[in-house]
Design a protein around this motif. Structure first.
Motif, PDB file in Angstrom:
ATOM      1  N   GLN A   1       0.833  -1.197   0.000  1.00 39.32           N
ATOM      2  CA  GLN A   1       0.000   0.000   0.000  1.00 39.32           C
ATOM      3  C   GLN A   1       0.872   1.254   0.000  1.00 39.32           C
ATOM      4  OE1 GLN A   1      -3.179  -0.184  -0.492  1.00 39.32           O
ATOM      5  NE2 GLN A   1      -3.529   1.997  -0.429  1.00 39.32           N
ATOM      6  N   SER A   2       2.001   1.213   0.700  1.00 43.98           N
ATOM      7  CA  SER A   2       2.878   2.386   0.764  1.00 43.98           C
ATOM      8  C   SER A   2       3.449   2.723  -0.610  1.00 43.98           C
ATOM      9  CB  SER A   2       4.005   2.160   1.770  1.00 43.98           C
ATOM     10  OG  SER A   2       4.811   1.082   1.359  1.00 43.98           O
ATOM     11  N   PHE A   3       3.636   1.711  -1.447  1.00 46.15           N
ATOM     12  CA  PHE A   3       4.121   1.976  -2.805  1.00 46.15           C
ATOM     13  C   PHE A   3       3.112   2.834  -3.564  1.00 46.15           C
ATOM     14  CE2 PHE A   3       4.254   0.965  -7.306  1.00 46.15           C
ATOM     15  CZ  PHE A   3       5.578   1.267  -7.606  1.00 46.15           C
ATOM     16  N   PHE A   4       1.832   2.474  -3.474  1.00 48.86           N
ATOM     17  CA  PHE A   4       0.814   3.228  -4.197  1.00 48.86           C
ATOM     18  C   PHE A   4       0.619   4.624  -3.617  1.00 48.86           C
ATOM     19  CE2 PHE A   4      -0.585  -1.038  -5.602  1.00 48.86           C
ATOM     20  CZ  PHE A   4      -0.509  -0.803  -6.967  1.00 48.86           C
ATOM     21  N   GLN A   5       0.884   4.791  -2.342  1.00 47.91           N
ATOM     22  CA  GLN A   5       0.740   6.109  -1.720  1.00 47.91           C
ATOM     23  C   GLN A   5       1.700   7.116  -2.337  1.00 47.91           C
ATOM     24  OE1 GLN A   5       1.147   5.246   2.442  1.00 47.91           O
ATOM     25  NE2 GLN A   5      -1.005   4.699   2.672  1.00 47.91           N
ATOM     26  N   LYS A   6       2.854   6.654  -2.821  1.00 47.65           N
ATOM     27  CA  LYS A   6       3.805   7.549  -3.468  1.00 47.65           C
ATOM     28  C   LYS A   6       3.228   8.173  -4.728  1.00 47.65           C
ATOM     29  CE  LYS A   6       7.249   4.614  -3.762  1.00 47.65           C
ATOM     30  NZ  LYS A   6       8.577   4.056  -4.023  1.00 47.65           N
ATOM     31  N   PHE A   7       2.204   7.549  -5.297  1.00 49.12           N
ATOM     32  CA  PHE A   7       1.630   8.018  -6.544  1.00 49.12           C
ATOM     33  C   PHE A   7       0.194   8.524  -6.366  1.00 49.12           C
ATOM     34  CE2 PHE A   7       4.839   4.825  -7.468  1.00 49.12           C
ATOM     35  CZ  PHE A   7       5.683   5.555  -8.282  1.00 49.12           C
ATOM     36  N   SER A   8      -0.195   8.801  -5.145  1.00 48.31           N
ATOM     37  CA  SER A   8      -1.542   9.318  -4.894  1.00 48.31           C
ATOM     38  C   SER A   8      -1.656  10.745  -5.425  1.00 48.31           C
ATOM     39  CB  SER A   8      -1.859   9.294  -3.393  1.00 48.31           C
ATOM     40  OG  SER A   8      -1.059  10.271  -2.725  1.00 48.31           O
ATOM     41  N   LYS A   9      -2.861  11.179  -5.636  1.00 48.11           N
ATOM     42  CA  LYS A   9      -3.100  12.540  -6.126  1.00 48.11           C
ATOM     43  C   LYS A   9      -2.482  13.557  -5.176  1.00 48.11           C
ATOM     44  CE  LYS A   9      -6.843  15.648  -7.438  1.00 48.11           C
ATOM     45  NZ  LYS A   9      -8.303  15.796  -7.578  1.00 48.11           N
ATOM     46  N   LYS A  10      -2.677  13.351  -3.883  1.00 45.95           N
ATOM     47  CA  LYS A  10      -2.148  14.270  -2.874  1.00 45.95           C
ATOM     48  C   LYS A  10      -0.624  14.353  -2.954  1.00 45.95           C
ATOM     49  CE  LYS A  10      -2.216  15.073   2.117  1.00 45.95           C
ATOM     50  NZ  LYS A  10      -2.742  14.608   3.415  1.00 45.95           N
ATOM     51  N   GLU A  11       0.035  13.212  -3.065  1.00 46.34           N
ATOM     52  CA  GLU A  11       1.499  13.184  -3.128  1.00 46.34           C
ATOM     53  C   GLU A  11       2.006  13.810  -4.429  1.00 46.34           C
ATOM     54  OE1 GLU A  11       5.283  12.759  -1.826  1.00 46.34           O
ATOM     55  OE2 GLU A  11       3.462  12.491  -0.650  1.00 46.34           O
ATOM     56  N   MET A  12       1.319  13.568  -5.521  1.00 48.49           N
ATOM     57  CA  MET A  12       1.729  14.143  -6.801  1.00 48.49           C
ATOM     58  C   MET A  12       1.610  15.668  -6.769  1.00 48.49           C
ATOM     59  SD  MET A  12       2.751  11.765  -8.962  1.00 48.49           S
ATOM     60  CE  MET A  12       3.674  11.224  -7.532  1.00 48.49           C
ATOM     61  N   ILE A  13       0.555  16.187  -6.169  1.00 46.84           N
ATOM     62  CA  ILE A  13       0.386  17.634  -6.038  1.00 46.84           C
ATOM     63  C   ILE A  13       1.493  18.204  -5.157  1.00 46.84           C
ATOM     64  CG2 ILE A  13      -1.090  19.456  -5.068  1.00 46.84           C
ATOM     65  CD1 ILE A  13      -3.498  17.754  -6.025  1.00 46.84           C
ATOM     66  N   LYS A  14       1.773  17.535  -4.065  1.00 45.27           N
ATOM     67  CA  LYS A  14       2.829  17.984  -3.149  1.00 45.27           C
ATOM     68  C   LYS A  14       4.177  18.056  -3.868  1.00 45.27           C
ATOM     69  CE  LYS A  14       5.307  16.419   0.944  1.00 45.27           C
ATOM     70  NZ  LYS A  14       5.487  15.292   1.844  1.00 45.27           N
ATOM     71  N   GLN A  15       4.517  17.033  -4.606  1.00 42.88           N
ATOM     72  CA  GLN A  15       5.790  17.009  -5.320  1.00 42.88           C
ATOM     73  C   GLN A  15       5.845  18.084  -6.402  1.00 42.88           C
ATOM     74  OE1 GLN A  15       6.885  13.076  -6.684  1.00 42.88           O
ATOM     75  NE2 GLN A  15       6.415  12.164  -4.688  1.00 42.88           N
TER      76      GLN A  15
ATOM     77  N   GLU B   1       4.218  20.966  -6.339  1.00 40.08           N
ATOM     78  CA  GLU B   1       4.366  22.245  -5.657  1.00 40.08           C
ATOM     79  C   GLU B   1       5.824  22.483  -5.245  1.00 40.08           C
ATOM     80  OE1 GLU B   1       1.510  21.842  -2.513  1.00 40.08           O
ATOM     81  OE2 GLU B   1      -0.082  22.807  -3.675  1.00 40.08           O
ATOM     82  N   GLU B   2       6.483  21.422  -4.748  1.00 34.41           N
ATOM     83  CA  GLU B   2       7.889  21.545  -4.330  1.00 34.41           C
ATOM     84  C   GLU B   2       8.785  21.896  -5.523  1.00 34.41           C
ATOM     85  OE1 GLU B   2       8.923  17.941  -2.292  1.00 34.41           O
ATOM     86  OE2 GLU B   2       7.485  18.319  -0.669  1.00 34.41           O
ATOM     87  N   ILE B   3       8.523  21.328  -6.646  1.00 35.88           N
ATOM     88  CA  ILE B   3       9.304  21.630  -7.852  1.00 35.88           C
ATOM     89  C   ILE B   3       9.064  23.067  -8.285  1.00 35.88           C
ATOM     90  CG2 ILE B   3       9.551  21.107 -10.325  1.00 35.88           C
ATOM     91  CD1 ILE B   3       8.985  18.142  -9.529  1.00 35.88           C
ATOM     92  N   LEU B   4       7.791  23.489  -8.300  1.00 36.60           N
ATOM     93  CA  LEU B   4       7.463  24.841  -8.733  1.00 36.60           C
ATOM     94  C   LEU B   4       8.033  25.896  -7.797  1.00 36.60           C
ATOM     95  CD1 LEU B   4       3.781  24.296  -9.925  1.00 36.60           C
ATOM     96  CD2 LEU B   4       5.831  24.597 -11.345  1.00 36.60           C
ATOM     97  N   LYS B   5       8.156  25.614  -6.529  1.00 38.74           N
ATOM     98  CA  LYS B   5       8.741  26.565  -5.574  1.00 38.74           C
ATOM     99  C   LYS B   5      10.220  26.821  -5.879  1.00 38.74           C
ATOM    100  CE  LYS B   5       5.685  25.552  -1.689  1.00 38.74           C
ATOM    101  NZ  LYS B   5       5.568  24.915  -0.367  1.00 38.74           N
ATOM    102  N   LYS B   6      10.873  25.865  -6.478  1.00 36.84           N
ATOM    103  CA  LYS B   6      12.297  25.994  -6.790  1.00 36.84           C
ATOM    104  C   LYS B   6      12.550  26.821  -8.046  1.00 36.84           C
ATOM    105  CE  LYS B   6      13.427  21.594  -4.622  1.00 36.84           C
ATOM    106  NZ  LYS B   6      13.949  20.242  -4.828  1.00 36.84           N
ATOM    107  N   ILE B   7      11.510  27.066  -8.787  1.00 35.57           N
ATOM    108  CA  ILE B   7      11.663  27.792 -10.063  1.00 35.57           C
ATOM    109  C   ILE B   7      11.696  29.289  -9.813  1.00 35.57           C
ATOM    110  CG2 ILE B   7      10.620  28.291 -12.289  1.00 35.57           C
ATOM    111  CD1 ILE B   7       9.542  25.469 -12.321  1.00 35.57           C
TER     112      ILE B   7
END
Length: 75
Positions: free
Chosen positions: A53-67, A69-75
């Motif tokens: 289950q933890s593997f799929f959590q890495k690809f959840s909508k919430k996690e994808m949005i979080k990642q 946002e982190e990328i966009l903050k670096k721009i």
């Protein structure tokens, strides 16, 4: 049932982290035919994919949005 896929797009994470996933060359009909035939003849030779289950959590909508946002903050 084993998973047969190509190493394209998001499948790279699955191939590297989950046993029982077979990556075949895209559009190589001979390779696909042989692998599927092998499975039909001897399914016991193919490990069953085990995905936690933890593997799929890495690809959840919430996690994808979080990642994202982190990328966009670096721009």
């Amino acid at each position: 049932i084993p998973i047969i896929t190509t190493p394209v797009g998001g499948n790279k994470e699955l191939i590297n982290e989950v046993p029982g996933i077979v990556a075949l060359e895209y559009n190589n009909k001979k390779e696909w035919f042989e692998k599927i035939s092998d499975f039909i003849k001897s399914p016991e030779n193919f490990p069953k994919p085990e995905v936690s289950q933890s593997f799929f959590q890495k690809f959840s909508k919430k996690e994808m949005i979080k990642q994202t946002e982190e990328i966009l903050k670096k721009i």
